[in-house]
Design a protein around this motif. Sequence first.
Motif, PDB file in Angstrom:
ATOM      1  N   GLY A 438      57.876  48.767  41.620  1.00  0.00           N
ATOM      2  CA  GLY A 438      56.843  49.745  41.931  1.00  0.00           C
ATOM      3  C   GLY A 438      56.442  50.616  40.758  1.00  0.00           C
ATOM      4  O   GLY A 438      55.830  51.674  40.952  1.00  0.00           O
ATOM      5  N   ASN A 439      56.756  50.172  39.519  1.00  0.00           N
ATOM      6  CA  ASN A 439      56.427  51.007  38.360  1.00  0.00           C
ATOM      7  C   ASN A 439      55.440  50.351  37.395  1.00  0.00           C
ATOM      8  O   ASN A 439      55.175  50.891  36.320  1.00  0.00           O
ATOM      9  CB  ASN A 439      57.698  51.409  37.604  1.00  0.00           C
ATOM     10  N   PHE A 440      54.925  49.181  37.750  1.00  0.00           N
ATOM     11  CA  PHE A 440      53.893  48.537  36.933  1.00  0.00           C
ATOM     12  C   PHE A 440      52.799  48.070  37.879  1.00  0.00           C
ATOM     13  O   PHE A 440      53.048  47.329  38.838  1.00  0.00           O
ATOM     14  CB  PHE A 440      54.446  47.345  36.149  1.00  0.00           C
ATOM     15  N   MET A 441      51.568  48.507  37.576  1.00  0.00           N
ATOM     16  CA  MET A 441      50.444  48.206  38.455  1.00  0.00           C
ATOM     17  C   MET A 441      49.379  47.404  37.714  1.00  0.00           C
ATOM     18  O   MET A 441      49.038  47.706  36.574  1.00  0.00           O
ATOM     19  CB  MET A 441      49.843  49.506  38.984  1.00  0.00           C
ATOM     20  N   ILE A 442      48.894  46.371  38.371  1.00  0.00           N
ATOM     21  CA  ILE A 442      47.761  45.595  37.866  1.00  0.00           C
ATOM     22  C   ILE A 442      46.624  45.748  38.874  1.00  0.00           C
ATOM     23  O   ILE A 442      46.783  45.407  40.053  1.00  0.00           O
ATOM     24  CB  ILE A 442      48.131  44.107  37.697  1.00  0.00           C
ATOM     25  N   GLU A 443      45.506  46.251  38.403  1.00  0.00           N
ATOM     26  CA  GLU A 443      44.362  46.472  39.282  1.00  0.00           C
ATOM     27  C   GLU A 443      43.293  45.414  39.020  1.00  0.00           C
ATOM     28  O   GLU A 443      42.945  45.142  37.864  1.00  0.00           O
ATOM     29  CB  GLU A 443      43.777  47.864  39.057  1.00  0.00           C
ATOM     30  N   ILE A 444      42.800  44.812  40.076  1.00  0.00           N
ATOM     31  CA  ILE A 444      41.678  43.877  39.979  1.00  0.00           C
ATOM     32  C   ILE A 444      40.422  44.610  40.448  1.00  0.00           C
ATOM     33  O   ILE A 444      40.390  45.152  41.565  1.00  0.00           O
ATOM     34  CB  ILE A 444      41.909  42.615  40.825  1.00  0.00           C
ATOM     35  N   ARG A 445      39.416  44.643  39.586  1.00  0.00           N
ATOM     36  CA  ARG A 445      38.190  45.368  39.876  1.00  0.00           C
ATOM     37  C   ARG A 445      37.017  44.394  39.958  1.00  0.00           C
ATOM     38  O   ARG A 445      37.098  43.267  39.477  1.00  0.00           O
ATOM     39  CB  ARG A 445      37.907  46.401  38.776  1.00  0.00           C
ATOM     40  N   GLN A 446      35.916  44.878  40.538  1.00  0.00           N
ATOM     41  CA  GLN A 446      34.689  44.090  40.623  1.00  0.00           C
ATOM     42  C   GLN A 446      33.507  44.950  40.211  1.00  0.00           C
ATOM     43  O   GLN A 446      33.395  46.109  40.618  1.00  0.00           O
ATOM     44  CB  GLN A 446      34.470  43.563  42.048  1.00  0.00           C
ATOM     45  N   ASP A 447      32.637  44.367  39.374  1.00  0.00           N
ATOM     46  CA  ASP A 447      31.400  45.071  39.018  1.00  0.00           C
ATOM     47  C   ASP A 447      30.570  45.328  40.263  1.00  0.00           C
ATOM     48  O   ASP A 447      30.587  44.542  41.213  1.00  0.00           O
ATOM     49  CB  ASP A 447      30.571  44.221  38.032  1.00  0.00           C
ATOM     50  N   LYS A 448      29.832  46.415  40.236  1.00  0.00           N
ATOM     51  CA  LYS A 448      28.977  46.754  41.365  1.00  0.00           C
ATOM     52  C   LYS A 448      27.593  46.139  41.261  1.00  0.00           C
ATOM     53  O   LYS A 448      26.777  46.269  42.164  1.00  0.00           O
ATOM     54  CB  LYS A 448      28.864  48.275  41.490  1.00  0.00           C
ATOM     55  N   ASP A 449      27.314  45.460  40.137  1.00  0.00           N
ATOM     56  CA  ASP A 449      25.991  44.865  39.978  1.00  0.00           C
ATOM     57  C   ASP A 449      25.891  43.539  40.736  1.00  0.00           C
ATOM     58  O   ASP A 449      26.835  43.117  41.417  1.00  0.00           O
ATOM     59  CB  ASP A 449      25.643  44.673  38.501  1.00  0.00           C
ATOM     60  N   ALA A 450      24.758  42.890  40.589  1.00  0.00           N
ATOM     61  CA  ALA A 450      24.495  41.670  41.356  1.00  0.00           C
ATOM     62  C   ALA A 450      25.472  40.550  41.025  1.00  0.00           C
ATOM     63  O   ALA A 450      25.821  39.733  41.889  1.00  0.00           O
ATOM     64  CB  ALA A 450      23.060  41.213  41.113  1.00  0.00           C
ATOM     65  N   ARG A 451      25.922  40.492  39.768  1.00  0.00           N
ATOM     66  CA  ARG A 451      26.819  39.406  39.368  1.00  0.00           C
ATOM     67  C   ARG A 451      28.220  39.598  39.928  1.00  0.00           C
ATOM     68  O   ARG A 451      28.926  38.633  40.206  1.00  0.00           O
ATOM     69  CB  ARG A 451      26.868  39.297  37.834  1.00  0.00           C
ATOM     70  N   GLY A 452      28.642  40.851  40.060  1.00  0.00           N
ATOM     71  CA  GLY A 452      29.927  41.147  40.660  1.00  0.00           C
ATOM     72  C   GLY A 452      31.105  40.521  39.953  1.00  0.00           C
ATOM     73  O   GLY A 452      32.022  40.002  40.586  1.00  0.00           O
ATOM     74  N   GLU A 453      31.135  40.559  38.611  1.00  0.00           N
ATOM     75  CA  GLU A 453      32.220  39.937  37.852  1.00  0.00           C
ATOM     76  C   GLU A 453      33.534  40.680  38.056  1.00  0.00           C
ATOM     77  O   GLU A 453      33.563  41.875  38.349  1.00  0.00           O
ATOM     78  CB  GLU A 453      31.850  39.887  36.369  1.00  0.00           C
ATOM     79  N   GLY A 454      34.637  39.943  37.863  1.00  0.00           N
ATOM     80  CA  GLY A 454      35.950  40.522  38.044  1.00  0.00           C
ATOM     81  C   GLY A 454      36.565  40.998  36.740  1.00  0.00           C
ATOM     82  O   GLY A 454      36.284  40.466  35.660  1.00  0.00           O
ATOM     83  N   TRP A 455      37.418  42.007  36.861  1.00  0.00           N
ATOM     84  CA  TRP A 455      38.112  42.588  35.708  1.00  0.00           C
ATOM     85  C   TRP A 455      39.560  42.829  36.089  1.00  0.00           C
ATOM     86  O   TRP A 455      39.867  43.147  37.236  1.00  0.00           O
ATOM     87  CB  TRP A 455      37.470  43.911  35.281  1.00  0.00           C
ATOM     88  N   VAL A 456      40.456  42.692  35.112  1.00  0.00           N
ATOM     89  CA  VAL A 456      41.850  43.038  35.319  1.00  0.00           C
ATOM     90  C   VAL A 456      42.153  44.275  34.492  1.00  0.00           C
ATOM     91  O   VAL A 456      41.743  44.387  33.335  1.00  0.00           O
ATOM     92  CB  VAL A 456      42.799  41.877  34.924  1.00  0.00           C
TER      93      VAL A 456
END
Length: 540
Positions: A438-456
Amino acid sequence: MNLTAIIPLIGLICNISGIPGLSLGVLYHGEVARFENFGYQDVAAQVPPDKDTIYVVASLSKAFSSALAGTLVEDGLLGWDTPVREHLPGYQRDEKDSAFNATVADILSHRTGIPGPDGYWMLSNGKVAFPRSDFVKVFNSFPTVRPIRTAFIYNNYAYELLGQIIEKVSGMSYGDFLRHKIMEPLGMSRTFDTRVPSIVANIAKPYAALQNRSAYELDMPLVRQDGLFSAAGGVRTSVSDLLIFYRALLDASTSQLPKHGTQHGRHTERIPNNPLKQLAAIWNAMISLPFSSLREHSYALGWTRAQLPSTFGLDGPQPWKPVVGAKPPCHLALYHQGIIQGYTSFTVLIPETQSAVVALANSGGLNEAGMLIVGAVLDTMFGTEIDAEAYTRLAKKGYAAAASRQGRVMRELEDGRKVREPTRPISEYVGRYYNALGNFMIEIRQDKDARGEGWVSFMGDDADTFKLVPYDADAFFWYLDHDDCVTRGRLPEYPAEYYIIRFVFEHGDATLRNPVLYWEYDEEGHSAEPFKRVQTFKDL
């Protein structure tokens, strides 16, 4: 010994390597023979370094740590065979685990059988993923991948454990104990742990070398008041202080080690009340390095041993490495390399001739410049005429390999792609994923634009956020080219698997459950850790 003829070669190697500044120190037959400085400690201000300029020496710190442990052993406060758990109750492993009884000598010689993934704790811009109080339990969480004392597995975490043992046994911080036991008795004044007083001046700024060899200024690594990783790689010092330290080590060896393998020929120490002890244990071969060699190449306690002629480095012979010491007689070399964001260092000691060479640079560079430079100085010391053209070719080969390494990894990932679009909508991967502790976090994000690409995003930090590229079914890789890598203060040395993020979905009752993210952060490829997507810590 005349080094004047190779001074232009050293400057040329620095230029080829993208090294903005470098300080060189030479000890010959027990006496300081030469200091040389190249380039700039501060590029913007065009300030050159000198023999007292302070550099972060990274893993050259390990020699200080083994020396400090030696003083505690000499005083009867610690034993080389003392189990780690006796001094660190937080060190907890299953009794059936071969590393359960790992000793001080085991962690000093990297033979615990436990991996030490630097890509886990080292984030961008010199940041560290975990607080110091977590490092013992993080170490506990790593599996034992080889039986103890059977394999060399480099582990900086283990040296952090040693630092905590030194502090607990001595009752002092690592830096205070270093000053009390070594620096003050030897007259060293330019050496510190991670807690550098603000009034200290003449510190080389850290830089990254871009592919075009230009210097990019970085944040200072490991500036921490808690002393984290001082024992593994946080010491900062100068070539002048290092030669004092190395001279004392070599001097102590004359009385503590038999000459030419006999019990005769020992000499009296020239340094009165030399504080350095236990050299017979510290320099003793403990584990062979994992590559083929006809001559000895092993690891002792904070030092690597090589029977010359040989190349240097834990990765064995490479096309860009010189073979050093080919002219008889053969010598035993004790050496170590240091690499951290913004700095590289390399040093070699030759006990039989009471000689040492050290090179400190304020850049990661684009090849192993310090190793090349120290090799050329050593061969000059041994009476070998240096082939400047051959060394120049080696420097260029090293540059070509280092400058293209990150690109090769990204091309390997691109070539291995089996899909061009994500298997599922990015929204199904989005969330925060935590390790078991519980001490290392990986967040997966998504762009809000039309393409909606993913980010780590590692630890949710914008500086550690990278674009995700579809790789395979429920798998992505995060893209990072050389210049982006080094300007973030990251090291471009990890294999393709390090950049792959995989998701595993569980199905039940016709509904999709939370996915589990797997990341193979261990560069040796021992295992991929699962990260669970959670909404609150109660879900862990």
